[in-house]
Design an enzyme around this catalytic site. Structure first.
Site, PDB file in Angstrom:
ATOM      1  N   LYS A  22       0.837  -1.224   0.000  1.00 18.15           N
ATOM      2  CA  LYS A  22       0.000   0.000   0.000  1.00 18.15           C
ATOM      3  C   LYS A  22       0.860   1.258   0.000  1.00 18.15           C
ATOM      4  O   LYS A  22       0.654   2.158  -0.801  1.00 18.15           O
ATOM      5  CB  LYS A  22      -0.900  -0.009   1.236  1.00 18.15           C
ATOM      6  CG  LYS A  22      -1.533   1.336   1.543  1.00 18.15           C
ATOM      7  CD  LYS A  22      -2.413   1.305   2.765  1.00 18.15           C
ATOM      8  CE  LYS A  22      -1.750   1.562   4.095  1.00 18.15           C
ATOM      9  NZ  LYS A  22      -1.431   2.963   4.413  1.00 18.15           N
ATOM     10  N   ASN A  23       1.855   1.306   0.912  1.00 15.84           N
ATOM     11  CA  ASN A  23       2.595   2.553   1.087  1.00 15.84           C
ATOM     12  C   ASN A  23       3.649   2.786   0.002  1.00 15.84           C
ATOM     13  O   ASN A  23       4.299   3.837  -0.020  1.00 15.84           O
ATOM     14  CB  ASN A  23       3.230   2.605   2.482  1.00 15.84           C
ATOM     15  CG  ASN A  23       2.176   2.817   3.555  1.00 15.84           C
ATOM     16  OD1 ASN A  23       1.029   3.139   3.250  1.00 15.84           O
ATOM     17  ND2 ASN A  23       2.552   2.619   4.816  1.00 15.84           N
ATOM     18  N   CYS A 116      -4.575  12.843  13.591  1.00 19.46           N
ATOM     19  CA  CYS A 116      -5.211  11.560  13.314  1.00 19.46           C
ATOM     20  C   CYS A 116      -5.107  10.675  14.543  1.00 19.46           C
ATOM     21  O   CYS A 116      -4.477  11.056  15.543  1.00 19.46           O
ATOM     22  CB  CYS A 116      -4.642  10.935  12.052  1.00 19.46           C
ATOM     23  SG  CYS A 116      -3.416   9.686  12.232  1.00 19.46           S
ATOM     24  N   ARG A 121       0.846  14.374  13.595  1.00 16.95           N
ATOM     25  CA  ARG A 121       1.307  14.184  12.229  1.00 16.95           C
ATOM     26  C   ARG A 121       1.295  15.465  11.384  1.00 16.95           C
ATOM     27  O   ARG A 121       0.583  15.566  10.378  1.00 16.95           O
ATOM     28  CB  ARG A 121       0.506  13.079  11.544  1.00 16.95           C
ATOM     29  CG  ARG A 121       0.577  11.770  12.304  1.00 16.95           C
ATOM     30  CD  ARG A 121      -0.167  10.662  11.618  1.00 16.95           C
ATOM     31  NE  ARG A 121       0.527  10.168  10.442  1.00 16.95           N
ATOM     32  CZ  ARG A 121       0.036   9.226   9.652  1.00 16.95           C
ATOM     33  NH1 ARG A 121      -1.124   8.680   9.904  1.00 16.95           N
ATOM     34  NH2 ARG A 121       0.720   8.810   8.607  1.00 16.95           N
ATOM     35  N   ASP A 304       4.704   0.460  12.157  1.00 13.19           N
ATOM     36  CA  ASP A 304       3.506  -0.182  11.595  1.00 13.19           C
ATOM     37  C   ASP A 304       3.363  -1.643  12.018  1.00 13.19           C
ATOM     38  O   ASP A 304       2.378  -2.294  11.668  1.00 13.19           O
ATOM     39  CB  ASP A 304       3.516  -0.077  10.057  1.00 13.19           C
ATOM     40  CG  ASP A 304       3.256   1.346   9.582  1.00 13.19           C
ATOM     41  OD1 ASP A 304       2.798   2.176  10.390  1.00 13.19           O
ATOM     42  OD2 ASP A 304       3.520   1.632   8.403  1.00 13.19           O
ATOM     43  N   ARG A 396      -8.664  -0.521   4.767  1.00 12.92           N
ATOM     44  CA  ARG A 396      -7.781   0.502   4.186  1.00 12.92           C
ATOM     45  C   ARG A 396      -6.460  -0.118   3.774  1.00 12.92           C
ATOM     46  O   ARG A 396      -5.824   0.348   2.829  1.00 12.92           O
ATOM     47  CB  ARG A 396      -7.493   1.608   5.205  1.00 12.92           C
ATOM     48  CG  ARG A 396      -8.696   2.430   5.553  1.00 12.92           C
ATOM     49  CD  ARG A 396      -8.278   3.569   6.423  1.00 12.92           C
ATOM     50  NE  ARG A 396      -7.238   4.338   5.757  1.00 12.92           N
ATOM     51  CZ  ARG A 396      -6.628   5.379   6.279  1.00 12.92           C
ATOM     52  NH1 ARG A 396      -6.951   5.779   7.485  1.00 12.92           N
ATOM     53  NH2 ARG A 396      -5.695   6.021   5.610  1.00 12.92           N
TER      54      ARG A 396
HETATM   55  N1  EPU Z   1       6.702  14.593  11.051  1.00 16.26           N
HETATM   56  C1  EPU Z   1       6.821  15.924  11.360  1.00 16.26           C
HETATM   57  N2  EPU Z   1       6.703  16.832  10.350  1.00 16.26           N
HETATM   58  C2  EPU Z   1       6.464  16.474   9.056  1.00 16.26           C
HETATM   59  C3  EPU Z   1       6.353  15.099   8.744  1.00 16.26           C
HETATM   60  C4  EPU Z   1       6.484  14.188   9.765  1.00 16.26           C
HETATM   61  O1  EPU Z   1       7.019  16.289  12.516  1.00 16.26           O
HETATM   62  O2  EPU Z   1       6.367  17.359   8.186  1.00 16.26           O
HETATM   63  C5  EPU Z   1       6.846  13.574  12.117  1.00 16.26           C
HETATM   64  C6  EPU Z   1       5.558  12.763  12.332  1.00 16.26           C
HETATM   65  O3  EPU Z   1       4.639  13.410  13.174  1.00 16.26           O
HETATM   66  C7  EPU Z   1       6.120  11.480  12.921  1.00 16.26           C
HETATM   67  C8  EPU Z   1       7.461  11.319  12.188  1.00 16.26           C
HETATM   68  O4  EPU Z   1       7.776  12.609  11.687  1.00 16.26           O
HETATM   69  O5  EPU Z   1       6.356  11.638  14.279  1.00 16.26           O
HETATM   70  C9  EPU Z   1       7.466  10.332  11.042  1.00 16.26           C
HETATM   71  O6  EPU Z   1       6.340  10.554  10.222  1.00 16.26           O
HETATM   72  P1  EPU Z   1       6.345  10.304   8.650  1.00 16.26           P
HETATM   73  O7  EPU Z   1       6.186  11.607   7.939  1.00 16.26           O
HETATM   74  O8  EPU Z   1       7.508   9.452   8.279  1.00 16.26           O
HETATM   75  O9  EPU Z   1       5.003   9.466   8.463  1.00 16.26           O
HETATM   76  P2  EPU Z   1       4.082   9.505   7.189  1.00 16.26           P
HETATM   77  O10 EPU Z   1       4.891   9.741   5.982  1.00 16.26           O
HETATM   78  O11 EPU Z   1       2.910  10.389   7.447  1.00 16.26           O
HETATM   79  C10 EPU Z   1       4.269   6.955   6.587  1.00 16.26           C
HETATM   80  C11 EPU Z   1       3.322   5.812   6.403  1.00 16.26           C
HETATM   81  C12 EPU Z   1       2.756   5.391   7.741  1.00 16.26           C
HETATM   82  C13 EPU Z   1       3.930   4.977   8.644  1.00 16.26           C
HETATM   83  C14 EPU Z   1       4.931   6.139   8.750  1.00 16.26           C
HETATM   84  C15 EPU Z   1       6.178   5.777   9.553  1.00 16.26           C
HETATM   85  C16 EPU Z   1       2.464   6.178   4.165  1.00 16.26           C
HETATM   86  C17 EPU Z   1       1.327   6.548   3.263  1.00 16.26           C
HETATM   87  N3  EPU Z   1       2.256   6.218   5.478  1.00 16.26           N
HETATM   88  O12 EPU Z   1       3.517   8.016   7.175  1.00 16.26           O
HETATM   89  O13 EPU Z   1       1.919   4.270   7.529  1.00 16.26           O
HETATM   90  O14 EPU Z   1       3.460   4.631   9.909  1.00 16.26           O
HETATM   91  O15 EPU Z   1       5.340   6.555   7.434  1.00 16.26           O
HETATM   92  O16 EPU Z   1       6.836   4.713   8.978  1.00 16.26           O
HETATM   93  O17 EPU Z   1       3.528   5.823   3.674  1.00 16.26           O
HETATM   94  C18 EPU Z   1       0.132   2.795   7.927  1.00 16.26           C
HETATM   95  O18 EPU Z   1       0.354   2.259   6.831  1.00 16.26           O
HETATM   96  O19 EPU Z   1      -0.654   2.287   8.786  1.00 16.26           O
HETATM   97  C19 EPU Z   1       0.793   4.045   8.268  1.00 16.26           C
HETATM   98  C20 EPU Z   1       0.366   4.852   9.244  1.00 16.26           C
END
Ligand code: EPU
Length: 416
Positions: A22-23, A116, A121, A304, A396
């Site tokens: 998915k990701n 969320c 996030r 995850d 999802r």
């Molecule tokens: N963060 C910030 N600022 C930003 C972006 C992130 O502070 O601008 C923080 C977040 O709050 C968090 C950390 O950085 O504490 C890491 O977040 P990240 O941005 O890596 O998460 P994401 O890109 O929103 C993806 C996956 C998630 C997975 C996370 C961590 C996708 C679509 N989603 O989320 O997947 O948990 O990386 O590996 O790729 C899931 O599939 O159930 C899921 C939640």
């Protein structure tokens, strides 16, 4: 609203095949914005998040349909630059259209995701990176409004490695002017997959999968014809289900090299695991042993898989310390696991799980995607019946979870 009903206590036995990730699929679908023409992406899982992304791309004016495991996306014409709130509130990953839309159209308007279930996030790092590349960004009426003549290459340092942030900027930089360097970039396999997809479109990217990614902008990209990697989190979830039921399962169409941290940890619980290049055999022990975990960015233990591993530890011998370092509120499953008889105490970012002899089925509620997977795992091991409400969370990210588990002997059914 659908529920899933499980009568637990059956050792899972047989073979199960893994779907596409998915990701990885979500950003690669967003990348099709960058390659005007017919984009074909294969090994696409049938999931609610994938159809949400398809509908969002269709809303932008692209053609979208999914058949036989392929997503076909026509991106000659983009008629809208707006990702409305309705999409973003359904799926935060909608924000992945921001980088490619801005790079191709010179403008993008994307609803700002709210908090969320698992944490606040924010997306400040996506915005910081695009600003460094010359975008003018305003926040108005809950929307991020980004404008740029032509994006310019820049050196961008992330305070925290962000997966979708790295992906958004990698896509934007692919057709920007000059060289972009992403420092402290996220290293997840899904980022390598997106980089490989972009490279197949003509992008010039080096270092994806390391902390420093270099992207030399090119004028145009061609449409995609790309196959998505197997889902490492679905793989880990089924490994855990086999282990907790003392089962004997072969997991096929997977990539064990993407799940090493998890496979090693599972091995330390007494579970016997052997693997070839694209399959894993797993045999659950008579009695699981407690192990501690700390979630970390890749290649550390994935956040995850935290909820699913916690379900496993509820019936292990001894005490397990589970520390969540990525998201501040990712323990929503604890209260539900407790309803099944688990002994878990949470203090700050650490949960202390004291193994109990057995879990007992109960009505429980899915609160987010991976939390729901942990309830399925607990339900498979518990005595009696577990009914999981709000299973739209599972849909999802898991393709037909009940249909995949049934052939292994699981007594699981969807109640509509
Ligand atoms: N963060 C910030 N600022 C930003 C972006 C992130 O502070 O601008 C923080 C977040 O709050 C968090 C950390 O950085 O504490 C890491 O977040 P990240 O941005 O890596 O998460 P994401 O890109 O929103 C993806 C996956 C998630 C997975 C996370 C961590 C996708 C679509 N989603 O989320 O997947 O948990 O990386 O590996 O790729 C899931 O599939 O159930 C899921 C939640």
């Amino acid at each position: 609203m659908d529920k899933i009903e499980i009568v637990g206590g059956v050792s899972l036995c047989g073979e199960i095949s893994i779907s596409g990730a998915k990701n990885a699929a979500l950003p690669v679908m967003a990348a099709s914005i960058l390659g005007p023409g017919e984009n074909i992406i294969s090994n696409i899982p049938r999931l609610r998040d994938i159809s949400t992304m398809g509908k969002l791309l269709a809303h932008l004016g692209m053609g979208y349909h999914q058949e036989n495991g392929e997503a076909i996306l026509q991106s000659e014409h983009i008629s809208s630059i707006e990702a409305p709130y309705d999409f973003v509130k359904t799926m935060r990953a909608s924000v992945l259209v921001l980088g490619p839309l801005l790079a191709r159209m010179g403008e993008a308007k994307v609803s700002l995701p709210g908090g969320c279930a698992i944490g606040a996030r924010p997306i400040n790092l996506h915005i910081m990176g695009l600003k460094k590349m010359g975008a003018e960004i305003t926040l108005c009426d809950g929307y991020i409004h980004a404008k740029a003549g032509k994006l310019k290459g820049a050196t961008i340092y992330f305070d925290i490695p962000t997966v979708t942030g790295t992906e958004n900027l990698m896509m934007a930089a692919s057709i920007a002017e000059g060289v972009t360097v992403l420092e402290n970039a996220a290293c997840e396999p899904e980022i390598i997959d997106l980089a490989n997809a972009l490279i197949s479109m003509g992008a010039e990217i080096q270092g994806a999968g390391t902390g420093i990614v270099k992207i030399k902008g090119v004028n145009n990209l061609r449409p995609l014809n790309y196959r998505i990697i197997p889902d490492r989190i679905e793989t880990g979830t089924f490994l855990t289900a086999a282990a907790i039921t003392g089962g004997n399962v072969e997991i096929t169409n997977c990539d064990p090299s993407l799940a090493e941290a998890f496979i090693n940890k599972l091995g330390e619980t007494g579970t016997v695991i052997t693997h070839g290049p694209d399959k894993i055999s797993v045999k659950g022990p008579e009695q699981l042993k407690a192990e501690d975990i700390k979630t970390m960015p890749y290649p550390g233990f994935p956040t995850d898989m935290q909820a699913q591993f916690m379900a496993l530890m509820t019936v292990a011998e001894g005490t397990s310390l589970i520390t969540e370092n990525i998201f501040e509120n990712r323990f929503m499953h604890v209260a539900e696991l407790r309803r099944m008889g688990a002994d878990i105490r949470v203090e700050g970012s650490t949960a202390t799980v004291k193994g109990v002899k057995s879990l007992k089925g109960a009505p429980v509620m899915a609160t987010d995607l991976r939390a729901s997977a942990s309830l399925v795992i607990a339900g498979l091991a518990a005595s009696g019946t577990t009914t999981i409400d709000r299973v739209y969370h599972i849909d999802r990210g898991y393709q037909n979870i009940e249909e995949k588990l049934k052939p292994l002997g699981a007594k699981i059914r969807r109640v509509t």
